[in-house]
Design a protein around this motif. Sequence first.
Motif, PDB file in Angstrom:
ATOM      1  N   UNK A  81       1.017 -14.176  -2.078  1.00 12.59           N
ATOM      2  CA  UNK A  81      -0.384 -13.791  -2.142  1.00 12.59           C
ATOM      3  C   UNK A  81      -0.486 -12.315  -2.510  1.00 12.59           C
ATOM      4  N   UNK A  82      -1.578 -11.896  -3.163  1.00 19.75           N
ATOM      5  CA  UNK A  82      -1.765 -10.462  -3.427  1.00 19.75           C
ATOM      6  C   UNK A  82      -1.909  -9.684  -2.115  1.00 19.75           C
ATOM      7  N   UNK A  83      -1.290  -8.530  -2.049  1.00 20.66           N
ATOM      8  CA  UNK A  83      -1.338  -7.703  -0.845  1.00 20.66           C
ATOM      9  C   UNK A  83      -2.634  -6.891  -0.812  1.00 20.66           C
ATOM     10  N   UNK A  84      -3.385  -6.966   0.279  1.00 22.18           N
ATOM     11  CA  UNK A  84      -4.613  -6.159   0.362  1.00 22.18           C
ATOM     12  C   UNK A  84      -4.333  -4.668   0.579  1.00 22.18           C
ATOM     13  N   UNK A  85      -3.131  -4.312   0.990  1.00 24.10           N
ATOM     14  CA  UNK A  85      -2.768  -2.912   1.242  1.00 24.10           C
ATOM     15  C   UNK A  85      -2.148  -2.226   0.030  1.00 24.10           C
ATOM     16  N   UNK A  86      -1.989  -2.945  -1.084  1.00 24.80           N
ATOM     17  CA  UNK A  86      -1.361  -2.354  -2.267  1.00 24.80           C
ATOM     18  C   UNK A  86      -2.331  -1.380  -2.932  1.00 24.80           C
ATOM     19  N   UNK A  87      -1.949  -0.078  -3.043  1.00 23.27           N
ATOM     20  CA  UNK A  87      -2.893   0.927  -3.544  1.00 23.27           C
ATOM     21  C   UNK A  87      -3.043   0.958  -5.062  1.00 23.27           C
ATOM     22  N   UNK A  88      -2.137   0.362  -5.782  1.00 22.21           N
ATOM     23  CA  UNK A  88      -2.182   0.389  -7.241  1.00 22.21           C
ATOM     24  C   UNK A  88      -0.880   0.914  -7.816  1.00 22.21           C
ATOM     25  N   UNK A  89      -0.634   0.550  -9.062  1.00 23.48           N
ATOM     26  CA  UNK A  89       0.636   0.893  -9.706  1.00 23.48           C
ATOM     27  C   UNK A  89       0.810   2.405  -9.890  1.00 23.48           C
ATOM     28  N   UNK A  90      -0.261   3.117 -10.260  1.00 24.44           N
ATOM     29  CA  UNK A  90      -0.154   4.573 -10.478  1.00 24.44           C
ATOM     30  C   UNK A  90       0.200   5.311  -9.195  1.00 24.44           C
ATOM     31  N   UNK A  91      -0.439   4.941  -8.108  1.00 22.54           N
ATOM     32  CA  UNK A  91      -0.184   5.626  -6.835  1.00 22.54           C
ATOM     33  C   UNK A  91       1.234   5.337  -6.346  1.00 22.54           C
ATOM     34  N   UNK A  92       1.682   4.103  -6.499  1.00 19.52           N
ATOM     35  CA  UNK A  92       3.043   3.742  -6.089  1.00 19.52           C
ATOM     36  C   UNK A  92       4.064   4.484  -6.950  1.00 19.52           C
ATOM     37  N   UNK A  93       3.782   4.623  -8.234  1.00 20.97           N
ATOM     38  CA  UNK A  93       4.703   5.328  -9.136  1.00 20.97           C
ATOM     39  C   UNK A  93       4.794   6.815  -8.775  1.00 20.97           C
ATOM     40  N   UNK A  94       3.653   7.433  -8.473  1.00 22.65           N
ATOM     41  CA  UNK A  94       3.658   8.842  -8.064  1.00 22.65           C
ATOM     42  C   UNK A  94       4.371   9.029  -6.730  1.00 22.65           C
ATOM     43  N   UNK A  95       4.144   8.103  -5.807  1.00 24.15           N
ATOM     44  CA  UNK A  95       4.809   8.189  -4.508  1.00 24.15           C
ATOM     45  C   UNK A  95       6.323   8.049  -4.668  1.00 24.15           C
ATOM     46  N   UNK A  96       6.775   7.182  -5.586  1.00 25.04           N
ATOM     47  CA  UNK A  96       8.212   7.045  -5.842  1.00 25.04           C
ATOM     48  C   UNK A  96       8.786   8.325  -6.412  1.00 25.04           C
ATOM     49  N   UNK A  97       8.019   8.971  -7.291  1.00 19.06           N
ATOM     50  CA  UNK A  97       8.501  10.215  -7.884  1.00 19.06           C
ATOM     51  C   UNK A  97       8.641  11.300  -6.816  1.00 19.06           C
ATOM     52  N   UNK A  98       7.655  11.435  -5.943  1.00 13.62           N
ATOM     53  CA  UNK A  98       7.731  12.423  -4.864  1.00 13.62           C
ATOM     54  C   UNK A  98       8.855  12.058  -3.898  1.00 13.62           C
TER      55      UNK A  98
END
Length: 146
Positions: A81-98
């Motif tokens: 099922x889609x996760x309701x807590x998933x913030x979006x691909x851009x935010x996850x990508x930036x968080x991975x970079x940090x």
Amino acid sequence: MPLTEFAMSILNAFLIIIAYCSIFTFITMLCSEITVSITACTLIFISIVVAQMTTGYTANLTPYITNTYYEDGQEYIVSQEPSPNYPGEKIVKRAKMVYLSLPQGQAHKIANGDTRYLYEMPMYSIILIGATNIIGVYLFNRKELK
């Protein structure tokens, strides 16, 4: 673990140590008193750990919630099922970079045996080491010594 991954893990461990040393040397060279330096280094270490925990949570989120079960050593997917807590691909990508630019985040990946970013982590460490050393030399040259 293949020999190349083991060698990259060792290289990453050395670069993590050098990154921590460059951060702490940067702080120590800017502070005029040893007490202030020790306090600042301790606070920066704590803030790096807190930043690693918060960005690590966001960086490891998946867009789907997967329900699975194991039978006879195999994993079977029951539902996805889609996760309701998933913030979006851009935010996850930036968080991975940090997360990967923090030495503690890299150490956490190596300690868990996660090899997905094993060949990217040295670049993040080298950039961090270079940036702290260049900024540190520039600021130290402008500082007046007693």
